[in-house]
Design an enzyme around this catalytic site. Structure first.
Site, short mmCIF file in Angstrom:
data_model
loop_
_atom_site.label_atom_id
_atom_site.label_comp_id
_atom_site.label_asym_id
_atom_site.label_seq_id
_atom_site.Cartn_x
_atom_site.Cartn_y
_atom_site.Cartn_z
N LYS A 14 -10.67 -4.96 13.97
CA LYS A 14 -11.25 -5.16 12.63
C LYS A 14 -10.78 -6.49 12.06
O LYS A 14 -11.55 -7.23 11.43
CB LYS A 14 -10.85 -3.99 11.73
N ARG A 39 -1.04 1.34 -18.06
CA ARG A 39 -2.09 1.85 -17.16
C ARG A 39 -2.19 3.38 -17.25
O ARG A 39 -3.28 3.95 -17.21
CB ARG A 39 -1.82 1.45 -15.70
#
Ligand code: NAP
Length: 299
Positions: free
Chosen positions: A178, A31
């Site tokens: 939430k 990566r």
């Protein structure tokens, strides 16, 4: 910044261009090589794209970390922090951007010497390709520490970076609210394979779910988060009528969901408080069965 994906990239690019010293921590050499080949993180915002060559490193680098922003998915967060934990300084801070609940508490309990700041974000970002991030939706960020109401002294750096935020003394209330809204909307949108707006045709299931969710919130001592939940759920369904929920997008794109930290967490909390929540339990069963049919993890 651990987790240079959609939300992490949105935060990192804004902090970097404001001159805040910052390193990205990428998961492995592959990566890191891909990142270097891309030349940095690209942010597409208001129709304009810019490349930000933020320095990047691997978890095993040796520089001490005073402030760690964690923007991995909830199911990756604890293991990702464990990889860099030996680098945390004694009074380090860990900022946790995960949706839902559960991962933050696990990290706070495992690294008690660090101050953990929980963040509830309604900003929207997605990764188009590679390291190109699109700022897709305006929103807000609430930061708070359930164990310490004092805001940290560096908060003004977020102003410099144009990151919309407020210090929330009741961050747990924000996160629970939430979570509850997510539990009412997202699983139903996946099971019905529909835009959020189409859920307004299902007032009865929504009503029953909101009643049970309000009970769970009250049992968890989250009275404010329980207040007016159903009305807000209906408002959000209307305001986001043309959108697919994040969980719907995850399933559609064959990505693992964060169900265990959302609906799974609500069901666990109900069990811990001895509450019967048949609607939530059935919803979780149906959702997990659908995830398995799609070849996705059901946790
Ligand atoms: P994402 O785009 O998938 O990004 C997660 C990143 O974490 C990826 O870049 C991934 O690396 C990285 N990662 C995972 N394990 C790692 C490790 N061990 N070491 C280093 N990096 C690691 O996810 P996201 O959408 O930004 O979501 C992150 C959190 O923010 C979630 O809890 C989500 O619910 C919440 N959130 C997101 C938004 C949004 O608009 N995106 C809004 C509000 C809240 P690879 O690139 O190598 O896979």
């Amino acid at each position: 910044m651990l987790g240079a994906g959609s939300l992490g990239g949105l935060w990192a690019t804004r902090l970097f261009r404001a001159g805040v010293p910052l390193h990205l921590i990428l998961r492995n050499p592959k990566r890191l090589a891909e990142y270097h080949a891309a030349g940095g993180l690209e942010l597409l915002e208001n129709g304009t794209s810019r490349l930000y060559p933020i320095p990047a490193e691997l978890p095993e680098a040796t520089t001490p970390i005073e402030r760690l922003l964690v923007a991995c998915k909830a199911y990756d967060a604890e293991a990702a922090v464990a990889e860099v934990a030996p680098r945390l300084t004694k009074h380090s801070e860990i900022l946790l951007l995960q949706n839902g609940l559960g991962s933050q508490q696990a990290i706070a309990a495992r690294w008690p010497e660090s101050r953990c700041i929980f963040i509830s974000s309604t900003e929207g970002a997605y990764r188009e390709v590679g390291f190109r991030i699109v700022h897709a939706g305006l929103g807000h960020n609430w930061l708070g520490d359930p164990g310490n109401r004092q805001p940290p002294p560096w908060l003004a750096e977020l102003n410099l970076a144009d990151i919309p935020y407020r210090w929330a003394e009741d961050i747990m209330g924000k996160l629970w609210r939430k979570l509850a809204i997510n539990c009412a909307i997202n699983p139903l949108s996946v099971l019905n394979d529909c835009h959020n707006g189409e859920l307004s045709n299902q007032p009865e299931p929504l009503h029953k779910l909101c009643c049970e969710l309000s009970e769970v919130l009250r049992a968890c001592d989250q009275m404010d988060a329980a207040d007016g939940l159903e009305a807000e759920v209906l408002r959000i369904i209307e305001a986001t009528a043309q959108n697919f929920s994040s969980m719907h997008q995850d399933v559609q794109n064959g990505r693992r969901t964060e169900v265990s930290f959302l609906l799974g967490q609500a069901c666990r909390a109900a069990r811990q408080h001895g509450l019967a929540t048949p609607e939530l339990c059935e919803l979780l069963d149906r959702l997990q069965a659908l995830l398995r049919r799609h070849g996705l993890p059901d946790d």
